[in-house]
Design an enzyme around this catalytic site. Structure first.
Site, mmCIF file in Angstrom:
data_model
loop_
_atom_site.group_PDB
_atom_site.id
_atom_site.type_symbol
_atom_site.label_atom_id
_atom_site.label_comp_id
_atom_site.label_asym_id
_atom_site.label_seq_id
_atom_site.Cartn_x
_atom_site.Cartn_y
_atom_site.Cartn_z
ATOM 1 N N TYR A 25 0.776 -1.163 0.064
ATOM 2 C CA TYR A 25 0.118 0.091 -0.067
ATOM 3 C C TYR A 25 0.727 1.230 0.070
ATOM 4 C CZ TYR A 25 -3.805 -2.822 1.214
ATOM 5 O OH TYR A 25 -4.870 -3.975 1.216
ATOM 6 N N PRO B 199 -15.498 3.655 -8.276
ATOM 7 C CA PRO B 199 -16.629 4.109 -8.594
ATOM 8 C C PRO B 199 -17.683 3.051 -9.244
ATOM 9 C CG PRO B 199 -14.965 5.359 -9.889
ATOM 10 C CD PRO B 199 -14.313 4.573 -9.131
ATOM 11 N N PRO C 176 -15.665 -3.596 2.471
ATOM 12 C CA PRO C 176 -16.830 -3.770 3.204
ATOM 13 C C PRO C 176 -17.904 -2.641 2.863
ATOM 14 C CG PRO C 176 -15.319 -2.600 4.481
ATOM 15 C CD PRO C 176 -14.506 -3.211 3.345
ATOM 16 N N LEU C 177 -17.417 -1.464 2.202
ATOM 17 C CA LEU C 177 -18.513 -0.484 1.899
ATOM 18 C C LEU C 177 -18.478 -0.580 0.156
ATOM 19 C CD1 LEU C 177 -17.336 2.394 4.342
ATOM 20 C CD2 LEU C 177 -19.449 1.226 4.247
ATOM 21 N N GLY C 178 -17.677 -1.543 -0.428
ATOM 22 C CA GLY C 178 -17.681 -1.418 -1.810
ATOM 23 C C GLY C 178 -16.315 -0.970 -2.361
ATOM 24 N N GLY C 179 -15.593 -0.650 -1.589
ATOM 25 C CA GLY C 179 -14.240 -0.045 -1.969
ATOM 26 C C GLY C 179 -14.301 1.090 -2.603
#
Ligand code: NAP
Length: 311
Positions: free
Chosen positions: A63, A224, A218-221
């Site tokens: 990262y 977009p 967990p939030l969809g990354g």
């Protein structure tokens, strides 16, 4: 329908065991941190998470080519009680659709453990996830198509040497998880959320085996194009009714859905971090859970992967 309970709870979301430790069920993932070019701003996010009771941090040397690990080591390295889970299976890359490249070979896994030890400034990694990249899921040459058992053998050898405290696996199939169980797996990280539930059978196996389920995206990354719980009308409606944000409802659903779930939402924003930590106190009643359970997960995963295949 639901509401907030003790927002000052010392461990957001309560605790669940991982690698012999009880950690807060709301943790933090560092993948969004390298977006912040200001190191002080990045470290502020980490400090605030720690202040709010987060003691489980997910990271990787790849990262930001060691940047996220460097921030973690400088800001929280001296704090007692912090569990850092890192991962191997990829290396930093300067070019390409993602700033990382597959590095799946056993000798590369070892090199990445050494890289993580260096950037986290430690002699021992608490938890290391072996991030599997299965043939056909990412553009990579034949040298990177490595037998899963050989990878697990490399991980076990490094644990035996004391470089690694505990082993997790990531982005594995159900069959691979079953094969990995005899090695002693403490956590599984696969893509999973309210709107991406194809890995439910792995969650179930983890629950049965007492393994922590640590879903990524967990939030969809941040991409977009991926499916996001926050865009679901039912999520928005329930959020409005209980005075929470849609992101909090998406995270709270994960916590309510399975007791062995540990969250690691990623954010570069202190405001979002505070919201995500407070999601550990959001209560969803049976009616809200039933409505959320009915959301049919969309097929965003394949489109997301194909985007990288084409580029
Ligand atoms: N094992 C693996 O292969 C793997 C793969 C990917 C990720 N991970 C780990 O999983 C963690 C979570 O994944 P992720 O960070 O990619 O995705 P995520 O947590 O699903 O979502 C992050 C995205 O949501 C936004 N966000 C966060 N909190 C929000 C809130 N309260 N309201 C609105 N938007 C919000 C972030 O933007 P802002 O920054 O603007 O808040 C960012 O765009 C990573 O940080 C990483 O540690 C592991």
């Amino acid at each position: 329908m639901s509401g907030l309970t003790d927002p000052s709870a010392p461990h957001p979301g309560g605790v669940h065991p991982m690698a012999g430790r009880d950690v807060a069920r709301v943790g933090y993932g560092t993948m969004q941190l390298p977006r912040l070019k200001d190191a002080a701003a990045a470290r502020k996010v980490l400090r605030r998470a720690f202040e709010l009771g987060v003691d489980h941090f997910d990271t990787a040397h790849f990262y930001g080519d060691g940047t996220a690990n460097d921030h973690l080591a400088r800001e929280l390295g001296a704090e007692r009680g912090v569990v850092i889970a890192t991962k191997v299976g990829a290396r930093p890359a300067k070019r390409g659709p993602m700033p990382m490249a597959p590095a799946q070979r056993p000798e590369e896994l070892r090199q990445e453990v050494l890289d993580n030890l260096r950037s986290l400034r430690t002699e021992h990694l608490d938890v290391v996830n072996m991030r599997r990249i299965a043939p056909g899921t990412f553009p990579m040459g034949p040298r990177q198509m490595v037998d899963f058992d050989d990878q697990m053998a490399a991980m076990v050898a490094m644990r035996d040497e004391g470089l690694i405290g505990a082993i997790g696996v990531s982005t594995v199939s159900l069959a691979e998880l079953r094969r990995a169980l005899p090695a002693g797996i403490v956590c599984v990280q696969n893509w999973y959320s309210l709107t991406a539930r194809k890995h439910e059978p792995l969650l179930e196996l983890c629950r049965a085996e007492g393994i922590a389920w640590v879903p990524y995206f967990p939030l969809g990354g941040a991409h977009p194009g991926s499916t996001k719980a926050t865009r679901e009308p039912v999520v928005q409606e329930i959020a409005g009714a209980i005075g929470a944000t849609p992101a909090q409802v998406g995270l709270a659903w994960l916590l309510h859905h399975a007791g062995n779930t540990l969250l690691i939402p990623g954010t570069a924003s202190v405001d979002h971090l505070e919201q995500n930590v407070a999601a550990g106190s959001v209560r969803l009643d049976e009616q809200a859970m039933a409505r959320l359970d009915e959301i049919r997960p969309a097929s965003g995963i394949r489109g997301f992967i194909n985007r990288f295949r084409r580029s």
